[in-house]
Design a protein around this motif. Structure first.
Motif, PDB file in Angstrom:
ATOM      1  N   ASP A 191     -35.274 -21.805  -3.983  1.00 54.21           N
ATOM      2  CA  ASP A 191     -34.094 -20.948  -3.983  1.00 54.21           C
ATOM      3  C   ASP A 191     -32.878 -21.796  -3.643  1.00 54.21           C
ATOM      4  O   ASP A 191     -32.579 -22.058  -2.472  1.00 54.21           O
ATOM      5  N   HIS A 239     -21.812 -18.266  -9.141  1.00 51.26           N
ATOM      6  CA  HIS A 239     -20.733 -17.561  -8.433  1.00 51.26           C
ATOM      7  C   HIS A 239     -20.649 -17.921  -6.941  1.00 51.26           C
ATOM      8  O   HIS A 239     -19.879 -17.319  -6.211  1.00 51.26           O
ATOM      9  N   LYS A 240     -21.419 -18.912  -6.519  1.00 48.44           N
ATOM     10  CA  LYS A 240     -21.229 -19.419  -5.153  1.00 48.44           C
ATOM     11  C   LYS A 240     -20.512 -20.772  -5.275  1.00 48.44           C
ATOM     12  O   LYS A 240     -19.341 -20.796  -5.626  1.00 48.44           O
ATOM     13  N   GLY A 287     -27.574 -13.995  -7.230  1.00 44.66           N
ATOM     14  CA  GLY A 287     -28.756 -14.558  -6.595  1.00 44.66           C
ATOM     15  C   GLY A 287     -29.881 -13.545  -6.474  1.00 44.66           C
ATOM     16  O   GLY A 287     -31.049 -13.862  -6.711  1.00 44.66           O
ATOM     17  N   THR A 288     -29.527 -12.334  -6.106  1.00 48.65           N
ATOM     18  CA  THR A 288     -30.567 -11.327  -5.922  1.00 48.65           C
ATOM     19  C   THR A 288     -31.305 -11.059  -7.221  1.00 48.65           C
ATOM     20  O   THR A 288     -32.540 -11.024  -7.244  1.00 48.65           O
ATOM     21  N   HIS A 337     -34.422 -15.876   1.644  1.00 49.97           N
ATOM     22  CA  HIS A 337     -33.434 -14.788   1.559  1.00 49.97           C
ATOM     23  C   HIS A 337     -34.076 -13.396   1.496  1.00 49.97           C
ATOM     24  O   HIS A 337     -35.154 -13.219   0.914  1.00 49.97           O
TER      25      HIS A 337
HETATM   26  C1  PLP Z   1     -30.208 -18.734  -0.290  1.00 53.27           C
HETATM   27  C2  PLP Z   1     -29.720 -17.476  -0.949  1.00 53.27           C
HETATM   28  N1  PLP Z   1     -30.478 -16.872  -1.881  1.00 53.27           N
HETATM   29  C3  PLP Z   1     -30.098 -15.737  -2.486  1.00 53.27           C
HETATM   30  C4  PLP Z   1     -28.907 -15.133  -2.187  1.00 53.27           C
HETATM   31  C5  PLP Z   1     -28.522 -13.826  -2.837  1.00 53.27           C
HETATM   32  O1  PLP Z   1     -27.391 -13.985  -3.640  1.00 53.27           O
HETATM   33  P1  PLP Z   1     -26.478 -12.755  -4.096  1.00 53.27           P
HETATM   34  O2  PLP Z   1     -25.777 -12.268  -2.868  1.00 53.27           O
HETATM   35  O3  PLP Z   1     -25.577 -13.379  -5.102  1.00 53.27           O
HETATM   36  O4  PLP Z   1     -27.339 -11.713  -4.685  1.00 53.27           O
HETATM   37  C6  PLP Z   1     -28.073 -15.731  -1.224  1.00 53.27           C
HETATM   38  C7  PLP Z   1     -26.801 -15.119  -0.848  1.00 53.27           C
HETATM   39  O5  PLP Z   1     -26.068 -15.607  -0.013  1.00 53.27           O
HETATM   40  C8  PLP Z   1     -28.491 -16.925  -0.584  1.00 53.27           C
HETATM   41  O6  PLP Z   1     -27.739 -17.524   0.342  1.00 53.27           O
END
Ligand code: PLP
Length: 440
Positions: free
Chosen positions: A203, A239-240, A97-98, A130
């Motif tokens: 997002d 991966h979530k 996600g990041t 986030h």
């Molecule tokens: C809404 C949202 N965006 C982005 C992310 C970031 O994902 P990652 O931890 O896989 O980098 C998360 C992580 O929980 C999230 O809940």
């Protein structure tokens, strides 16, 4: 400490790694409420095999490994279709996600410069978007304009509209957001983005692989994806709730022209023409293969079934928390993520977190408002939901009996950090903690 002079036997290495896991959070039995998404042991075994099949291959070179090119393209296409994108929607996979959000912000920065002539772009986000957006702002020098959410804890569209300036290239909504599990009003945000001629990123890192099935279950009404005209891009993590191996997310754009601003090409380098779609250079083939395997193994019916199960577990938990005197759920969380706070003077929620941790639960603490965070990510949560509620009720009672609990453990630390007058002091404490992570 140095690398052992002579290599160590395989069994000993694996034993040592196992031994280090003793103090790790027990996710397998459902005692964590974040970090791990587990469908079943059988599913995980498939992921490991798929990952292992392309373990050594490198997604950096689609020429050397056409298998990975094909698998990635198919994961992106299936995700775009799931999010109701048409054939023009174009994207890439990323490591998580990041990275998807980093790429999003970089894309709009460059698009803003090229299409809008904005030299110093900013983006307008609800405070609940986030933290990776903050990281992206830092890395890419895009000013973040954080806007307080409305009373229902969803994005305050009027306030966000007000915050838009001539240099705004992007606004953001989350479906749902991480802190409270709320789904922002995407249609309204889409109308603002369309009218202003700027981007709207949804997002859906968390909910991308959940909401489509929850919607079919009849829980959600408002569209949240590419059906909404102003939505120009989305992120969704395989991966979530896609139940892939870690290292797999997607970012998709309304058009390939927009995606173009994500790409990077270095020419004239002695090492050859270097083309890279996302942040990473080397891209682990295993993560791409496991993501593809996850989508094919779960299938729409598998995702639908697990979403139905997780929704029913969450409703049980939310009702159970609501019935405990001294704590209350924040807002009306629509899906499988929620937070709860104290609603009594004599209940320190961080002390409740410590008491739960002593009972074997790994809890995430949140601030503003002080709360504990719950994400239902595995059918295993169904088996422990009643135990959790009983332990929560017992923890609240313990904290009430022992007011000193808020001066101990993490409660003391969080209590101190949330009351420090100067936020830069908190940064310094946390930076010291980061330094400390690397001492042996
Ligand atoms: C809404 C949202 N965006 C982005 C992310 C970031 O994902 P990652 O931890 O896989 O980098 C998360 C992580 O929980 C999230 O809940």
């Amino acid at each position: 400490m140095r690398i052992p002079e002579h290599g160590i036997a395989r069994d000993q290495i694996l034993e040592e790694i196992q031994a280090l896991r003793t103090d790790d959070a027990d996710w397998h039995s459902g005692h964590t409420w974040s970090l791990v998404y587990h469908a079943s042991d059988e599913h995980t075994s498939l992921l490991k095999e798929a990952y292992g099949t392309l373990f050594s291959e490198n997604g950096l070179s689609p020429i050397a490994f056409p298998s990975l090119r094909r698998l990635e393209a198919e994961v992106v296409r299936m995700t775009a279709t799931m999010l109701n994108g048409d054939s023009a929607v174009a994207g890439t996979m990323t490591s998580g996600g990041t990275e998807s959000l980093l790429m999003t912000v970089k894309t709009y920065r460059d698009w803003g410069r090229a299409a809008l002539g904005v030299e110093h772009p900013n983006m307008v986000l609800p405070r609940t978007a986030h933290a990776a957006f903050g990281k992206a702002a830092h890395y890419f020098d895009v000013e973040p304009i954080w806007v307080d959410v409305a009373a229902d804890l969803r994005a305050d569209v009027a306030a966000m509209e007000e915050a838009i300036t001539g240099d705004t290239v992007l606004i953001v909504g989350s479906t749902p957001n991480y802190p409270h599990g709320m789904i922002d009003p995407i249609e309204e945000l889409g109308a603002v983005a369309s009218e202003r001629g700027i981007g709207l990123h949804v997002d859906a890192c968390l909910g991308g692989f959940l909401l489509p099935w929850v919607e079919r279950l009849g829980y959600l009404i408002a569209p949240f994806d590419f059906r909404v005209p102003g939505v120009t891009s989305m992120s969704a993590d395989v991966h979530k709730y896609g139940y892939a191996a870690k290292g797999a997310s997607t970012v998709t754009y309304r058009t390939a022209e927009l995606r173009r601003h994500q790409f990077h090409v270095t020419t004239g380098w002695p090492g050859g023409i270097y083309a890279s779609p996302s942040m990473a250079g080397t891209r682990p083939g295993g993560a791409i293969a496991a993501a593809w395997a996850a989508l094919h193994s779960m299938g729409e019916d598998g995702y639908f079934a697990i979403a139905e199960e997780l929704m029913s577990i969450t409703r049980r938990l939310i009702d159970g928390v609501a019935a405990i005197d001294g704590v209350r759920v924040l807002g009306k969380p629509p899906v499988t993520v929620f937070a709860f706070e104290s609603d009594a003077e004599d209940v320190d929620i961080y002390a409740v977190g410590d008491a739960l941790e002593q009972k074997g639960w790994y809890m995430d603490r949140q601030i503003a408002p002080a709360s504990l965070h719950v994400m239902v990510t595995s059918p295993a949560h169904g088996e422990v939901a009643d135990d959790f509620l009983a332990d929560l009720a017992a923890s609240v009672a313990e904290v009430r009996r022992n007011p000193a609990a808020s001066q101990q453990g993490q409660a003391a630390l969080y209590g101190m950090m949330t009351t420090l007058p100067d936020p830069t002091m908190v940064d310094e404490v946390v930076l010291q903690m980061l330094d400390g992570l690397y001492t042996i």
